[in-house]
Motif scaffolding. Structure first.
Motif, mmCIF file in Angstrom:
data_model
loop_
_atom_site.group_PDB
_atom_site.id
_atom_site.type_symbol
_atom_site.label_atom_id
_atom_site.label_comp_id
_atom_site.label_asym_id
_atom_site.label_seq_id
_atom_site.Cartn_x
_atom_site.Cartn_y
_atom_site.Cartn_z
ATOM 1 N N TYR A 112 0.807 -1.217 0.000
ATOM 2 C CA TYR A 112 0.000 0.000 0.000
ATOM 3 C C TYR A 112 0.847 1.278 0.000
ATOM 4 O O TYR A 112 0.370 2.343 -0.372
ATOM 5 C CB TYR A 112 -0.939 0.009 1.205
ATOM 6 C CG TYR A 112 -0.249 -0.231 2.531
ATOM 7 C CD1 TYR A 112 0.398 0.792 3.205
ATOM 8 C CD2 TYR A 112 -0.258 -1.493 3.111
ATOM 9 C CE1 TYR A 112 1.045 0.572 4.408
ATOM 10 C CE2 TYR A 112 0.382 -1.731 4.315
ATOM 11 C CZ TYR A 112 1.024 -0.696 4.961
ATOM 12 O OH TYR A 112 1.663 -0.922 6.162
ATOM 13 N N GLU A 139 0.876 3.281 -3.097
ATOM 14 C CA GLU A 139 -0.373 3.893 -3.533
ATOM 15 C C GLU A 139 -0.601 5.222 -2.817
ATOM 16 O O GLU A 139 -0.733 5.259 -1.603
ATOM 17 C CB GLU A 139 -1.547 2.953 -3.247
ATOM 18 C CG GLU A 139 -1.431 1.581 -3.897
ATOM 19 C CD GLU A 139 -1.485 1.665 -5.417
ATOM 20 O OE1 GLU A 139 -2.069 2.640 -5.933
ATOM 21 O OE2 GLU A 139 -0.941 0.759 -6.074
ATOM 22 N N GLU A 140 -0.631 6.301 -3.587
ATOM 23 C CA GLU A 140 -0.915 7.618 -2.994
ATOM 24 C C GLU A 140 -2.319 7.655 -2.413
ATOM 25 O O GLU A 140 -2.597 8.380 -1.449
ATOM 26 C CB GLU A 140 -0.759 8.714 -4.058
ATOM 27 C CG GLU A 140 0.620 8.767 -4.692
ATOM 28 C CD GLU A 140 1.443 9.945 -4.212
ATOM 29 O OE1 GLU A 140 0.912 10.778 -3.469
ATOM 30 O OE2 GLU A 140 2.629 10.012 -4.589
ATOM 31 N N SER A 141 -3.230 6.861 -2.980
ATOM 32 C CA SER A 141 -4.623 6.853 -2.508
ATOM 33 C C SER A 141 -4.742 6.294 -1.099
ATOM 34 O O SER A 141 -5.764 6.488 -0.435
ATOM 35 C CB SER A 141 -5.494 6.031 -3.460
ATOM 36 O OG SER A 141 -5.033 4.690 -3.549
ATOM 37 N N ASP A 142 -3.710 5.586 -0.619
ATOM 38 C CA ASP A 142 -3.732 5.034 0.735
ATOM 39 C C ASP A 142 -3.512 6.107 1.797
ATOM 40 O O ASP A 142 -3.843 5.915 2.962
ATOM 41 C CB ASP A 142 -2.644 3.957 0.868
ATOM 42 C CG ASP A 142 -2.469 3.470 2.293
ATOM 43 O OD1 ASP A 142 -3.326 2.712 2.762
ATOM 44 O OD2 ASP A 142 -1.469 3.863 2.937
ATOM 45 N N GLU A 188 -5.422 11.884 1.417
ATOM 46 C CA GLU A 188 -6.307 11.638 0.277
ATOM 47 C C GLU A 188 -7.688 11.230 0.759
ATOM 48 O O GLU A 188 -8.705 11.625 0.187
ATOM 49 C CB GLU A 188 -5.716 10.546 -0.622
ATOM 50 C CG GLU A 188 -4.423 10.948 -1.312
ATOM 51 C CD GLU A 188 -4.621 12.150 -2.223
ATOM 52 O OE1 GLU A 188 -5.623 12.180 -2.965
ATOM 53 O OE2 GLU A 188 -3.771 13.067 -2.183
ATOM 54 N N TYR A 189 -7.733 10.440 1.823
ATOM 55 C CA TYR A 189 -9.008 10.031 2.423
ATOM 56 C C TYR A 189 -9.773 11.247 2.944
ATOM 57 O O TYR A 189 -10.981 11.376 2.732
ATOM 58 C CB TYR A 189 -8.718 9.041 3.548
ATOM 59 C CG TYR A 189 -9.872 8.774 4.478
ATOM 60 C CD1 TYR A 189 -10.819 7.815 4.184
ATOM 61 C CD2 TYR A 189 -9.994 9.489 5.672
ATOM 62 C CE1 TYR A 189 -11.881 7.559 5.050
ATOM 63 C CE2 TYR A 189 -11.038 9.242 6.543
ATOM 64 C CZ TYR A 189 -11.984 8.278 6.223
ATOM 65 O OH TYR A 189 -13.026 8.047 7.096
ATOM 66 N N GLN A 219 -11.872 13.425 0.552
ATOM 67 C CA GLN A 219 -13.205 12.957 0.193
ATOM 68 C C GLN A 219 -14.259 13.608 1.085
ATOM 69 O O GLN A 219 -15.337 13.973 0.631
ATOM 70 C CB GLN A 219 -13.284 11.440 0.328
ATOM 71 C CG GLN A 219 -12.304 10.679 -0.549
ATOM 72 C CD GLN A 219 -12.344 9.184 -0.264
ATOM 73 O OE1 GLN A 219 -13.388 8.610 0.032
ATOM 74 N NE2 GLN A 219 -11.183 8.546 -0.344
#
Length: 336
Positions: free
Chosen positions: A244, A247-250, A254-255, A258
């Protein structure tokens, strides 16, 4: 509130209160990351990242019968209302436990669940304690003001003063890896120099990683994009179960984005007001005016006693306002 001696008058206006309410809601939205408060996340499987809660009313957290379990936002509202809940902030790759074999009751939102979520990972936070000091947060016996920072690998939270001898928190950093996790991930030593500072250029191959020191490290913006993506390193990431990190989305940041993209109740209220007919608008504005007068009277008591209005005072006012509105709606005021 005012005082003599050259100090400027200080007062809390309705705009200040609404702005403060909006800022608090934005902070909450960031933590929730756009989470659904109506539907259990169980059917979504092991969600990449979500807000979780520990229910100490339903699950034993101390002694020999420790049963770590985490529940999603919706279940905290629908299945555990009025219970003692501990906010665990966010965890990755987790499936909601509410109603499985760890609980005496079934989930009201998703009654049919497997007995266990075998891929879930539970650290000491699921026992209600944090850091190397293994204390609750907030800690009633700790009067030292100290920031807590989350390690991106073990996802535990640490007091800055417990990050290790001689460790100083830089003024700017993106993510932190605790000393214990650095010791378990020698591959990451390729990016750290002898002074435990993260270097940005030319990582070594995983097989050539130097001996790592178990020291807390702080990582700058964009460091994940600079991780070596060769086949050898991918094998190492998988062995260490840290894929993970690529992954930048991890990232928690980033969370949080949202949630920050979600409109606040204040913004939704303005939009809804514009969609109402004239009579409905007048009714809403009348209630607003009544709330403004109640707030004015509430603040007047602080002015008379020359007391400072705190965030807790404002929260108490709005909680009372909501309670009075509920009584008016269900008619209980008329029966008193």
């Amino acid at each position: 509130m005012s005082s003599e001696g050259g100090q400027k008058d200080q007062e809390v206006t309705m705009v200040d209160v609404l702005q403060e309410e909006q800022e608090r809601e934005q902070d909450a939205n960031a933590v929730l990351g756009g989470s659904d408060d109506q539907h259990c996340t169980y059917s979504s499987g092991y969600v990449p990242r979500q807000a979780l809660y520990l229910c100490t009313t339903c699950v034993a957290t101390q002694g020999e019968n420790q049963t770590p379990a985490g529940i999603c936002l919706a279940c905290s509202y629908k299945c555990h209302e009025g219970h003692d809940l501990v906010e665990l902030y966010t965890k990755r790759a987790f499936r909601c436990d509410c109603g499985n074999s760890k609980f005496e009751h079934k989930c009201r939102l998703e009654p049919e669940k497997e007995a266990f979520n075998e891929k879930n990972s539970y650290n000491q936070n699921f026992k209600g304690v944090y850091c190397t000091c293994a204390r609750p947060y907030p800690d009633p016996d700790d009067d030292v003001e100290d920031e807590m920072i989350q390690c991106i690998i073990c996802e535990d939270w640490y007091h800055t003063r417990h990050l290790g001898e001689g460790v100083s928190v830089p003024s700017e950093f993106s993510e932190m890896i605790c000393g214990c996790c650095m010791g378990k991930t020698p591959l990451l030593a390729s990016y750290v120099n002898n002074t435990a500072e993260v270097v940005a250029d030319c990582p070594l191959k995983a097989a050539d990683a130097p001996e790592v020191k178990s020291v807390t490290t702080f990582w700058p913006d964009g460091w994940r994009s600079r991780l070596c993506k060769c086949e050898d390193c991918h094998v190492k990431y998988k062995e260490l179960k840290i894929e993970y990190l690529c992954e930048e989305s991890d990232m928690v940041q980033e969370y949080e984005k949202q949630g920050l993209n979600q409109p606040t109740q204040y913004e939704q209220g303005l939009q809804a007001l514009g969609n109402m007919d004239r009579s409905q608008q007048i009714e809403v504005l009348t209630e607003y005016a009544q709330m403004k007068e109640e707030l004015k009277s509430f603040l007047a008591t602080f002015a008379e006693e020359n007391k400072v209005v705190t965030e807790e005072d404002i929260k108490e006012f709005f909680d009372g306002l909501k309670a009075r509105k509920r009584r008016r709606v269900d008619g209980s005021d008329l029966l008193a």
